[in-house]
Design an enzyme around this catalytic site. Structure first.
Site, PDB file in Angstrom:
ATOM      1  N   THR A 111      -2.675  -2.115  30.390  1.00 10.65           N
ATOM      2  CA  THR A 111      -2.086  -2.637  31.631  1.00 10.65           C
ATOM      3  C   THR A 111      -2.872  -2.113  32.823  1.00 10.65           C
ATOM      4  OG1 THR A 111      -0.049  -2.865  32.930  1.00 10.65           O
ATOM      5  CG2 THR A 111      -0.427  -0.719  31.941  1.00 10.65           C
ATOM      6  N   LYS A 114       1.138   0.912  35.737  1.00 15.40           N
ATOM      7  CA  LYS A 114       1.261   2.300  35.292  1.00 15.40           C
ATOM      8  C   LYS A 114       0.102   3.151  35.831  1.00 15.40           C
ATOM      9  CE  LYS A 114       3.943   0.789  31.327  1.00 15.40           C
ATOM     10  NZ  LYS A 114       5.253   0.725  31.980  1.00 15.40           N
ATOM     11  N   THR A 143      -0.748 -19.862  33.555  1.00 16.98           N
ATOM     12  CA  THR A 143      -0.276 -18.830  34.472  1.00 16.98           C
ATOM     13  C   THR A 143      -1.307 -18.621  35.574  1.00 16.98           C
ATOM     14  OG1 THR A 143       0.664 -16.602  34.575  1.00 16.98           O
ATOM     15  CG2 THR A 143      -1.235 -16.862  33.170  1.00 16.98           C
ATOM     16  N   THR A 144      -0.844 -17.956  36.635  1.00 18.44           N
ATOM     17  CA  THR A 144      -1.718 -17.716  37.781  1.00 18.44           C
ATOM     18  C   THR A 144      -2.697 -16.593  37.467  1.00 18.44           C
ATOM     19  OG1 THR A 144       0.231 -18.196  39.082  1.00 18.44           O
ATOM     20  CG2 THR A 144      -1.625 -17.239  40.264  1.00 18.44           C
ATOM     21  N   THR A 229      17.285  -0.643  24.429  1.00 22.08           N
ATOM     22  CA  THR A 229      15.936  -0.054  24.471  1.00 22.08           C
ATOM     23  C   THR A 229      15.835   1.094  23.467  1.00 22.08           C
ATOM     24  OG1 THR A 229      15.884  -0.619  26.811  1.00 22.08           O
ATOM     25  CG2 THR A 229      14.176   0.874  26.040  1.00 22.08           C
TER      26      THR A 229
HETATM   27  C1  LIG Z   1       4.654  -0.492  25.347  1.00 22.38           C
HETATM   28  C2  LIG Z   1       4.551  -1.490  26.455  1.00 22.38           C
HETATM   29  N1  LIG Z   1       3.708  -2.540  26.303  1.00 22.38           N
HETATM   30  C3  LIG Z   1       3.578  -3.467  27.286  1.00 22.38           C
HETATM   31  C4  LIG Z   1       4.278  -3.365  28.470  1.00 22.38           C
HETATM   32  C5  LIG Z   1       4.105  -4.388  29.536  1.00 22.38           C
HETATM   33  O1  LIG Z   1       3.218  -4.008  30.539  1.00 22.38           O
HETATM   34  P1  LIG Z   1       3.182  -4.823  31.911  1.00 22.38           P
HETATM   35  O2  LIG Z   1       4.218  -4.176  32.778  1.00 22.38           O
HETATM   36  O3  LIG Z   1       1.788  -4.687  32.472  1.00 22.38           O
HETATM   37  O4  LIG Z   1       3.536  -6.250  31.591  1.00 22.38           O
HETATM   38  C6  LIG Z   1       5.165  -2.303  28.674  1.00 22.38           C
HETATM   39  C7  LIG Z   1       5.896  -2.228  29.965  1.00 22.38           C
HETATM   40  O5  LIG Z   1       6.321  -1.307  30.520  1.00 22.38           O
HETATM   41  C8  LIG Z   1       5.310  -1.338  27.637  1.00 22.38           C
HETATM   42  O6  LIG Z   1       6.155  -0.311  27.777  1.00 22.38           O
END
Ligand SMILES: Cc1ncc(COP(=O)(O)O)c(C=O)c1O
Length: 270
Positions: A111, A114, A143-144, A229
């Site tokens: 990502t 974060k 998507t954009t 979760t």
């Molecule tokens: C393990 C994991 N993968 C993927 C994502 C998704 O990332 P993004 O927020 O960039 O869509 C998250 C989101 O927090 C995550 O915890």
């Protein structure tokens, strides 16, 4: 990467990378064989509907040593490094870089949120695999694109964290300090090798109440993590110290937590 040429594909969010990549082979690829893309042949790495051990994904977290997650019997190896990029590895490449096993993976997902502080997601893989996802994944096509200002922010953050160890070191120090101070205050937290410190509450209502009290009385926001979760009975607060949190702020958090812990009648760790 298993193949020599490594390419990347950028998405608006990391969450939109995993599903297209995992779903695209399932929906678009023939059960087995090869598919030809503009940049080469892509071998179908698994037999459709017959995933190894009856599982088509293996879940693991940033805390899991990358070496333990491989599915060796011909499956596509897909590593979600969303929580790890920027934070682990000598250049912030993630746990696979730290463990020297990047070349053994088919796909790595990361990502630009974060650690990198902006937004956006990406996958990296062989040229053929990336070209295949680019051509077929609806989550990528419809998507954009990332706005230029966001891309510029990501570029600056990645360039910085590729060479600067300072933030990684500071974060490790803050995490260690937080764990030490939680122990001293008798606040139970789950031992793990990660930068994410789970403070275990074990009750959904109290977990939310602690989060609310921290905000109302101490102006500190820590998110309550409840079912689905995490499994019921393992409700927790998840604390991620950043390199920019000062030692005084860590102390302040633990003092506030100790106060609301007592106010909600929770038992201290022995
Ligand atoms: C393990 C994991 N993968 C993927 C994502 C998704 O990332 P993004 O927020 O960039 O869509 C998250 C989101 O927090 C995550 O915890």
């Amino acid at each position: 990467m298993k193949n020599l040429f490594v390419f990347s594909l950028l998405f608006l969010f990391a969450i939109s990378t995993g599903y297209p990549v995992l779903a695209t082979p399932g929906s678009e690829m023939p059960p087995r064989g090869e598919i030809y893309t503009k940049v080469g042949a892509l071998k179908i790495p698994f037999i459709k509907h017959e995933p190894p051990n009856g599982n088509n994904t293996v879940k693991f977290s940033a805390a899991t040593p990358a070496a333990t997650i491989f599915v060796e019997n011909g499956a596509l190896t897909y590593l979600d490094e969303v929580h790890a990029v920027g934070l682990y590895g000598p250049r912030g490449g993630g746990v696979a870089e730290r463990d020297g096993v990047m070349h053994r993976l088919d796909v790595i997902e990361g990502t630009l949120g974060k650690a990198f502080g902006v937004m956006g997601g990406y996958i990296t893989g062989s040229a053929a695999l990336v070209d295949f996802v680019r051509s077929f994944a609806s989550g990528f096509i419809f998507t954009t694109a990332l706005p230029p200002a966001v891309a510029a922010g990501a570029l600056a953050a990645i360039r910085h964290l590729k060479t600067s160890e300072r933030e990684r070191r500071l974060q490790r120090e803050r995490v260690a300090l937080l764990r030490r101070r939680l122990d001293e205050a008798g606040i139970p937290h789950k031992a793990n090798p990660s930068h994410i410190v789970p403070v275990m509450v074990g009750d959904a209502v109290r977990c939310k109440a602690i989060s609310d009290l921290l905000l109302e009385r101490h102006a500190i926001y820590v998110q309550p993590i409840n079912y689905p979760t995490v499994p019921r009975g393992t409700e927790r607060l998840r604390i991620t110290p950043s390199p920019l949190h000062s030692e005084a702020e860590v102390e302040q958090l633990v003092r506030a937590l100790a106060e609301v812990w007592a106010a909600t009648g929770l038992r201290r760790a022995a």
